[in-house]
Write a protein that holds these residues in place. Structure first.
Motif, PDB file in Angstrom:
ATOM      1  N   ALA A 188      -1.201  -3.737   2.847  1.00  0.00           N
ATOM      2  CA  ALA A 188       0.018  -4.341   2.311  1.00  0.00           C
ATOM      3  C   ALA A 188       1.199  -3.935   3.190  1.00  0.00           C
ATOM      4  O   ALA A 188       1.240  -2.807   3.692  1.00  0.00           O
ATOM      5  CB  ALA A 188       0.242  -3.872   0.878  1.00  0.00           C
TER       6      ALA A 188
ATOM      7  N   ASP B 204       4.101  -3.100   2.495  1.00  0.00           N
ATOM      8  CA  ASP B 204       4.870  -1.983   1.951  1.00  0.00           C
ATOM      9  C   ASP B 204       4.006  -0.738   1.719  1.00  0.00           C
ATOM     10  O   ASP B 204       4.458   0.220   1.089  1.00  0.00           O
ATOM     11  CB  ASP B 204       5.554  -2.390   0.652  1.00  0.00           C
ATOM     12  CG  ASP B 204       4.564  -2.866  -0.413  1.00  0.00           C
ATOM     13  OD1 ASP B 204       3.370  -3.046  -0.077  1.00  0.00           O
ATOM     14  OD2 ASP B 204       4.973  -3.054  -1.557  1.00  0.00           O
ATOM     15  N   ALA B 205       2.758  -0.740   2.211  1.00  0.00           N
ATOM     16  CA  ALA B 205       1.866   0.410   2.030  1.00  0.00           C
ATOM     17  C   ALA B 205       2.420   1.607   2.796  1.00  0.00           C
ATOM     18  O   ALA B 205       2.717   1.511   3.979  1.00  0.00           O
ATOM     19  CB  ALA B 205       0.461   0.083   2.507  1.00  0.00           C
TER      20      ALA B 205
ATOM     21  N   GLY C 132      -6.739  -2.409   4.260  1.00  0.00           N
ATOM     22  CA  GLY C 132      -6.399  -2.718   2.880  1.00  0.00           C
ATOM     23  C   GLY C 132      -7.639  -2.559   2.014  1.00  0.00           C
ATOM     24  O   GLY C 132      -8.461  -1.665   2.237  1.00  0.00           O
TER      25      GLY C 132
END
Length: 94
Positions: free
Chosen positions: A68, A70-71, A81
């Motif tokens: 992601a 925003d990970a 992911g």
């Protein structure tokens, strides 16, 4: 010692670069079995903008979604992911 699939990809690369064969800038597609889904073969294919490599995945190959955007993690960046099971469509992203 060079493997047959790598030798074949290098030979294909030479053909694509040969000026008298007319491949200059032409879109080319090569289809191979799972032996061609190796890092050396992918590197050779990616060195040609006009070449698309389609290869079969082994049934036990691990496939992951991209992480992601925003990970966040502390330390090492996140490379993968969610893990997908190719036989189970419930694990595939929408």
């Amino acid at each position: 010692m060079e493997k047959g699939n790598e030798w074949g990809m290098k030979q294909l690369s030479q053909y694509l670069q040969h000026p008298e064969l007319g491949f200059d800038g032409a879109l080319s597609v090569v289809v191979g079995d799972s032996l061609y889904n190796t890092l050396p073969c992918q590197k050779i294919a990616s060195s040609h903008n006009q070449l698309i490599l389609i290869s079969r995945l082994r049934g036990n190959r691990n496939v992951y979604t991209p992480p992601a955007p925003d990970a966040q993690s502390t330390g090492h960046p996140i490379w993968y992911g969610q893990k997908m099971n190719l036989k189970d469509t419930e694990t595939h992203p929408p």
